[in-house]
Design an enzyme around this catalytic site. Structure first.
Site, short mmCIF file in Angstrom:
data_model
loop_
_atom_site.label_atom_id
_atom_site.label_comp_id
_atom_site.label_asym_id
_atom_site.label_seq_id
_atom_site.Cartn_x
_atom_site.Cartn_y
_atom_site.Cartn_z
CD GLU A 54 -19.13 -4.31 8.38
OE1 GLU A 54 -18.39 -3.41 7.96
OE2 GLU A 54 -19.25 -5.43 7.80
NE ARG A 109 -21.36 -5.09 4.00
CZ ARG A 109 -20.24 -5.32 3.32
NH1 ARG A 109 -19.18 -4.57 3.52
NH2 ARG A 109 -20.17 -6.32 2.46
CE LYS A 161 -4.35 1.21 2.29
NZ LYS A 161 -5.19 0.96 3.48
#
Length: 652
Positions: free
Chosen positions: A388, A416, A302
């Site tokens: 979640e 979600r 990243k």
């Protein structure tokens, strides 16, 4: 894996300037593609420096993006970017370079993939872990189309998913389905696991890269197929043993046993920044026949290729506008603490007093303010990853044993886990505290991240208490109230961004459940405005305007969306000609609770009731102020509606 030390020299881009669409890359050599990637990285850095956005993830997939579009026949071959926040280089290569500096700006490109934006975005995204399910669906559709259109048999579907996103259950549900599907289209599905944290992979080396190229080659796949056919002629027990021996032998070398057990042919890990590795492997996968679903494991970094990003702890995940040479972000002057900071402060205060306080996040520790809890009380802090559903039921389990869990999840992501909120928390009346961050409209992230629906999906649940602070002091009080509330589930929803700059008390007060307050009172049969959340301050501005017009206005702060303050509602309805509610959520939330009470008491028949909420449409990315102007929830809109209702006119 080598690490570049700086961005390429700024200026003209000899190769990138020749690429308008991916087809322009087909005749480039691997060396040219490598140079193209360097130019693309430089263009991405410079574009995001003027707009802000998700820089680190995009820098990490530059080489992979170039390789995918050079090898595959996009857009006929579908490339799906999970989440989509890493797709800036993809947008530059697919005809949107001229617009890339409008990224996340009003009327400009979305910060995520969007079907309406380009045929090269086959599936819209902004939430994680959807790419494999969507890709499998596309592959099956191609298989069915191929009965009448044989060219569809050659179409590939490539789902690129990060090592964080693949932690979500939905990704494994999709892989489990794909691996068991047989010859119904899954054989053209390629999942690329973009691993930028080294959380799964063993070290990358020459032998590993060599084996990955070998295992993806037509020769190896043919030999494997021949061995499989030979094994089928053996007794079933020996056939099963031979198959397992081959899978586990490769698993021991590559770490891919888990994916093999799910029915995927695993290749990797490979260096995701080495074009000499990526291009041959992708060509092998493109040209293979009936290979079955494949998982290609690539290792990326990243923030790759930009020193300030490489040096940052979060690899420049999301940045404001910045200076390219120094990497210094151009943030505005320091202002009041954010709502998230205020919640974090009071939560930590209560955690210091009460060892029953537990904090839970789903891969958003800094975004939800729980990073401070992690530092001071690591034993009572849990980051469950992008999961979640698990986070909510995990919190329910903790609450069932007498602890006081705070489950901090953005409004848009709590959607979600709705079944878990209903079945595992509300139905059992467990005292889980939901800190619902980013409620209301959120600015540049647009409709995908707007917290528009939490009032609707929470207020309809029995046993649920729902609060919304009008400012940061109220948030302090409501966090304390949630801490003390042990009789059932409770949610506090609060917006993104800075508070109003109010002086904060040392600790929050515990509010009486279901009680609002009058902020501005008036005499005479004028207008009553009952506001929920931060729109209260627009209501107060509207009241000043209406007062100058000779219309008396009472303004009240509801504080609670559920239970509503019945006595306050009845008083406002009896004493005023017009009754307006205002909320920063979709129609059918707080106002429904109020109108239900008015109808049950017969007061709806005597007052002109007018609800104000977000419109029944998607509001695109913009500044929050412009979004609320578009939504019609500013002081001007409130005053206009109040005048019309006061004069006996019908509408909003």
């Amino acid at each position: 894996m080598s690490t570049s030390s700086s961005i390429p020299t700024l200026g003209r881009y000899p190769l990138l300037d020749r690429v308008s669409v991916p087809a322009d890359m087909k005749n480039l050599s691997i060396e040219q593609l490598t140079t193209l990637a360097e130019e693309l990285r430089s263009e991405t850095i410079n574009a995001v420096s003027t707009t802000g956005g998700h820089l680190g993830a995009s820098l990490g997939v530059v080489e992979l993006t170039v390789a995918l579009h050079a090898v595959f026949n996009t857009p006929d071959d579908r490339v799906i970017w999970d989440v989509g926040h890493q797709a800036y280089p993809h947008k530059i290569l697919t005809g949107r370079r001229e617009q890339i500096r409008t990224l996340r700006q009003p009327g400009g490109l979305s910060g995520f993939t969007r079907r309406s934006e380009s045929p090269y975005d086959p599936f819209g995204a902004a939430h994680s872990s959807t790419s494999i399910s969507a890709g499998l669906g596309m592959a099956v559709a191609h298989h069915l189309y191929a009965e009448d259109h044989p060219s569809y048999r050659e179409r590939n579907v490539i789902s690129v998913i990060g090592d964080g996103s693949i932690s979500a259950g939905m990704a494994y549900e999709a892989m489990n389905n794909a691996g068991a599907m047989g010859g119904k289209g899954a054989e053209r599905l390629i999942v690329i696991l973009n691993d930028n944290e080294m959380s799964i992979a063993p070290p990358v080396g020459a032998m590993s890269n060599y084996l990955s190229r070998l295992m993806s080659s037509r020769r190896f796949l043919t030999l494997r197929d021949m061995a499989g056919k030979l094994a089928k002629r053996l007794p079933s027990r020996i056939e099963r043993t031979a198959k397992r021996a081959e899978e586990y032998a490769r698993g021991m070398i590559t770490g891919g046993t888990l994916f093999e057990e799910l029915g995927f042919y695993y290749i990797g890990p490979v260096d995701g920044h080495d074009m000499h590795q990526l291009v041959p492997i992708l060509r092998n996968l493109r040209d293979a026949e009936d290979k079955g679903p494949v998982l290609l494991h690539v290792i990326t970094e990243k923030g790759r290729g930009y020193k300030p990003a490489e040096a940052a702890g979060d690899k420049y995940h999301a940045v404001a506008r910045f200076d390219v040479e120094t990497g210094k972000q151009k943030k505005g002057p320091a202002g009041p603490p954010t709502y998230t900071d205020v919640f974090s402060r009071e939560l930590l205060h209560r955690a210091n007093q009460d060892d029953r306080v537990v904090a839970i996040t789903a891969a958003m520790p800094s975004g939800t303010g729980l990073d401070k809890m992690a530092q001071q009380h690591p034993d009572r802090y849990f980051d469950v990853g992008i999961a979640e559903q698990h986070a909510v039921t995990f919190a329910a389990g903790i609450a069932s044993e007498g602890m006081r869990p705070f489950c901090a999840i953005y409004s848009t992501f709590l959607q979600r886990a709705y079944d878990q909120v209903m079945h595992d928390v509300a139905l059992q009346n467990l005292p889980v505290r939901f800190a619902v961050d980013r409620a209301g409209l959120v600015g540049a992230d647009g409709a995908t991240h707007a917290g528009s629906f939490d009032l609707n999906y929470l207020c309809c649940l029995p046993n649920m208490t729902v609060m919304a602070p009008s400012d940061e002091v109220e948030l302090l009080h409501m966090t304390a109230t949630a801490w003390a509330h042990d009789s059932g589930p409770i949610a506090l929803r609060y917006p993104r961004g800075a508070g109003l700059g109010q002086k904060l008390p040392d600790e929050g007060e515990i509010l009486e459940i279901g009680k609002g307050r009058i902020i501005r009172s008036s005499e005479g049969e004028g207008v009553a405005i009952l506001a929920l959340g931060p729109r209260l301050h627009e209501a107060l501005k509207a009241a000043e305007t209406l007062a100058r017009d000779g219309i008396a206005v009472t303004v009240a702060d509801a504080r609670f969306a559920k239970p509503v303050d019945g006595a306050l509602i009845e008083s406002l309805a009896r004493q005023h000609r017009v009754f307006i509610t205002i909320e920063d959520g979709a129609p059918g939330g707080f106002s429904t609770q109020v109108v239900q009470h008015l109808a049950e008491t017969g007061l709806l028949d005597r007052v002109r009731f007018r609800p104000m909420a977000l419109p029944d449409t998607w509001i695109d990315h913009n500044t929050p102020a412009a979004q609320y102007e578009e939504a019609g929830l500013t002081a001007r809109h409130i005053a206009d509606l109040a005048r019309k209702a006061f004069d006996g006119k019908a509408g909003a």
